[in-house]
Design a protein around this motif. Sequence first.
Motif, PDB file in Angstrom:
ATOM      1  N   ARG A 268       0.809  -1.221   0.000  1.00 37.57           N
ATOM      2  CA  ARG A 268       0.000   0.000   0.000  1.00 37.57           C
ATOM      3  C   ARG A 268       0.843   1.272   0.000  1.00 37.57           C
ATOM      4  O   ARG A 268       0.493   2.253  -0.674  1.00 37.57           O
ATOM      5  N   ASP A 269       1.953   1.296   0.736  1.00 43.11           N
ATOM      6  CA  ASP A 269       2.797   2.494   0.729  1.00 43.11           C
ATOM      7  C   ASP A 269       3.298   2.789  -0.680  1.00 43.11           C
ATOM      8  O   ASP A 269       3.312   3.955  -1.119  1.00 43.11           O
ATOM      9  N   LEU A 270       3.695   1.748  -1.396  1.00 46.38           N
ATOM     10  CA  LEU A 270       4.153   1.915  -2.770  1.00 46.38           C
ATOM     11  C   LEU A 270       3.001   2.388  -3.657  1.00 46.38           C
ATOM     12  O   LEU A 270       3.188   3.269  -4.515  1.00 46.38           O
ATOM     13  N   THR A 271       1.823   1.840  -3.451  1.00 45.90           N
ATOM     14  CA  THR A 271       0.659   2.270  -4.220  1.00 45.90           C
ATOM     15  C   THR A 271       0.416   3.764  -4.056  1.00 45.90           C
ATOM     16  O   THR A 271       0.143   4.479  -5.027  1.00 45.90           O
ATOM     17  N   LYS A 272       0.501   4.246  -2.839  1.00 48.96           N
ATOM     18  CA  LYS A 272       0.282   5.665  -2.587  1.00 48.96           C
ATOM     19  C   LYS A 272       1.307   6.522  -3.317  1.00 48.96           C
ATOM     20  O   LYS A 272       0.971   7.594  -3.857  1.00 48.96           O
ATOM     21  N   GLN A 273       2.548   6.066  -3.350  1.00 49.53           N
ATOM     22  CA  GLN A 273       3.589   6.825  -4.047  1.00 49.53           C
ATOM     23  C   GLN A 273       3.354   6.819  -5.558  1.00 49.53           C
ATOM     24  O   GLN A 273       3.568   7.834  -6.232  1.00 49.53           O
ATOM     25  N   LEU A 274       2.897   5.699  -6.088  1.00 49.72           N
ATOM     26  CA  LEU A 274       2.609   5.638  -7.517  1.00 49.72           C
ATOM     27  C   LEU A 274       1.371   6.464  -7.860  1.00 49.72           C
ATOM     28  O   LEU A 274       1.312   7.099  -8.915  1.00 49.72           O
ATOM     29  N   ARG A 275       0.393   6.458  -6.958  1.00 51.64           N
ATOM     30  CA  ARG A 275      -0.794   7.291  -7.156  1.00 51.64           C
ATOM     31  C   ARG A 275      -0.385   8.765  -7.263  1.00 51.64           C
ATOM     32  O   ARG A 275      -0.891   9.508  -8.134  1.00 51.64           O
ATOM     33  N   ALA A 276       0.539   9.188  -6.425  1.00 54.14           N
ATOM     34  CA  ALA A 276       1.001  10.576  -6.443  1.00 54.14           C
ATOM     35  C   ALA A 276       1.768  10.894  -7.727  1.00 54.14           C
ATOM     36  O   ALA A 276       1.752  12.026  -8.205  1.00 54.14           O
ATOM     37  N   ALA A 277       2.418   9.863  -8.289  1.00 55.39           N
ATOM     38  CA  ALA A 277       3.237  10.077  -9.479  1.00 55.39           C
ATOM     39  C   ALA A 277       2.437  10.007 -10.771  1.00 55.39           C
ATOM     40  O   ALA A 277       2.904  10.493 -11.810  1.00 55.39           O
ATOM     41  N   TRP A 278       1.252   9.415 -10.722  1.00 58.29           N
ATOM     42  CA  TRP A 278       0.482   9.186 -11.948  1.00 58.29           C
ATOM     43  C   TRP A 278      -0.643  10.207 -12.076  1.00 58.29           C
ATOM     44  O   TRP A 278      -1.535  10.259 -11.237  1.00 58.29           O
ATOM     45  N   PRO A 279      -0.642  11.009 -13.135  1.00 56.24           N
ATOM     46  CA  PRO A 279      -1.643  12.077 -13.263  1.00 56.24           C
ATOM     47  C   PRO A 279      -2.973  11.608 -13.829  1.00 56.24           C
ATOM     48  O   PRO A 279      -3.945  12.356 -13.798  1.00 56.24           O
ATOM     49  N   GLY A 280      -3.029  10.390 -14.341  1.00 58.98           N
ATOM     50  CA  GLY A 280      -4.237   9.908 -14.994  1.00 58.98           C
ATOM     51  C   GLY A 280      -5.054   8.976 -14.123  1.00 58.98           C
ATOM     52  O   GLY A 280      -4.931   8.951 -12.896  1.00 58.98           O
ATOM     53  N   THR A 281      -5.914   8.201 -14.779  1.00 60.19           N
ATOM     54  CA  THR A 281      -6.802   7.263 -14.085  1.00 60.19           C
ATOM     55  C   THR A 281      -6.009   6.072 -13.564  1.00 60.19           C
ATOM     56  O   THR A 281      -5.208   5.475 -14.295  1.00 60.19           O
ATOM     57  N   LEU A 282      -6.261   5.724 -12.300  1.00 54.81           N
ATOM     58  CA  LEU A 282      -5.613   4.561 -11.688  1.00 54.81           C
ATOM     59  C   LEU A 282      -6.683   3.572 -11.253  1.00 54.81           C
ATOM     60  O   LEU A 282      -7.579   3.909 -10.484  1.00 54.81           O
ATOM     61  N   ILE A 283      -6.590   2.351 -11.792  1.00 58.67           N
ATOM     62  CA  ILE A 283      -7.435   1.237 -11.366  1.00 58.67           C
ATOM     63  C   ILE A 283      -6.611   0.393 -10.412  1.00 58.67           C
ATOM     64  O   ILE A 283      -5.472   0.047 -10.709  1.00 58.67           O
ATOM     65  N   LEU A 284      -7.178   0.064  -9.261  1.00 58.87           N
ATOM     66  CA  LEU A 284      -6.442  -0.673  -8.231  1.00 58.87           C
ATOM     67  C   LEU A 284      -7.075  -2.031  -7.988  1.00 58.87           C
ATOM     68  O   LEU A 284      -8.284  -2.144  -7.804  1.00 58.87           O
ATOM     69  N   ASN A 285      -6.221  -3.064  -7.993  1.00 58.94           N
ATOM     70  CA  ASN A 285      -6.610  -4.387  -7.510  1.00 58.94           C
ATOM     71  C   ASN A 285      -6.115  -4.445  -6.063  1.00 58.94           C
ATOM     72  O   ASN A 285      -4.929  -4.632  -5.813  1.00 58.94           O
ATOM     73  N   PRO A 286      -7.018  -4.201  -5.077  1.00 59.14           N
ATOM     74  CA  PRO A 286      -6.581  -3.824  -3.733  1.00 59.14           C
ATOM     75  C   PRO A 286      -6.268  -4.998  -2.798  1.00 59.14           C
ATOM     76  O   PRO A 286      -7.133  -5.806  -2.486  1.00 59.14           O
ATOM     77  N   HIS A 287      -5.018  -5.057  -2.398  1.00 57.33           N
ATOM     78  CA  HIS A 287      -4.594  -6.006  -1.359  1.00 57.33           C
ATOM     79  C   HIS A 287      -3.638  -5.256  -0.436  1.00 57.33           C
ATOM     80  O   HIS A 287      -2.426  -5.402  -0.524  1.00 57.33           O
ATOM     81  N   GLU A 288      -4.229  -4.416   0.418  1.00 56.23           N
ATOM     82  CA  GLU A 288      -3.408  -3.610   1.332  1.00 56.23           C
ATOM     83  C   GLU A 288      -2.517  -4.510   2.171  1.00 56.23           C
ATOM     84  O   GLU A 288      -1.360  -4.198   2.432  1.00 56.23           O
TER      85      GLU A 288
END
Length: 360
Positions: A268-288
């Motif tokens: 999840r920490d990595l996901t948050k960093q990638l979310r901040a880096a990506w300006p477009g739509t992000l689809i998540l397959n969530p496994h925190e």
Amino acid sequence: MNTLFDPVAVGTLRLPSRLVMAPMTRNRATPEGVPTPLTAEYYAQRAGAGLIISESIQPSVLGQGYILTPGLHGAEQVAAWRTVTEAVHAKGGRIVAQLTHCGRIGHPSLYPNGELPIAPSPVVSGEQMISLEGPVDHPTPREMTTADIADAVEEFAQAARNALEAGFDGVEVHAGNGFLVHQFLADNTNLRTDEYGGSVAGRIRFAVEVVRAVAEVAGAGRVGIRVSPGSPYNAMVEADPLPVYTALLNELAVLDIAYVHVVEMGTRDLTKQLRAAWPGTLILNPHETMEVFPATVDAAQQAMEAGIADAVSLGVLWLANPDLDVRIKTGGPFNTPDQATFYGGDHTGYTDYPTLANAE
């Protein structure tokens, strides 16, 4: 705050909800890699998803890594997939084709000439493929030449053309789960010292070239990419994925593709960093965390509430609940998935899960 059932624009696609059906290999194609009428029924049953992402489809003969998986490199395959997309569209759904080259996760028995699978470097997975005769060891793959790499890029592009001819609404490039594109990104599978290895810029080059080629065919607004940064699946090792995937997202942002699809594996920490880096739509397959696997409705809703995803993909829940959208809205109940029928077989565990309407 967005919910699972708010509409969303994903590139040029307009989705009525943010509830996505994740890609799931079901091993129910013919030995020639052709989807069957059951495949059309299976996907049409699940047309209530905001978007269906198809099971992995190999873009070429050497792209196959498992038995009874479908392709998009022959006329018969294209015609069969057209019956699938027509069935989904007739139910008001949307479906994109996930193109997956398995790379080293393959076996000579899958290929007419009995050749070795290909990969960035000759590094064996140490794992096995389940054949019709039982488990067989993955061999050491053949290292791809630069000509092989160019051929693979063109195979993805041609498969994208075939996907459009078959009526798909878009294309997702699979760059995760230990398959070929991921093998170029990862530490232990890419030992190259040429322009496709070594530096971060080198390791992301193949992924960028594939996505660019697919976008030139399909239009960037109909193209997505699936990544699984830090995932150990298929014996992958990525000691420090953040700089690699940040650089990849920066290059993809220039292409203005429709979405990035992130598979979490307790990252999840990595996901948050990638979310901040990506300006477009992000689809998540969530496994925190991996304690909750497969992903649950609660995990999907929490990801939306946290604002780290624009849409959420679920897999096993869609597999067992063809009317998952209806069941979420009503608070369940949910069918219990039968793991013994996940891979291979007939309609059992494929098209015979009941809807709420049928169960009443």
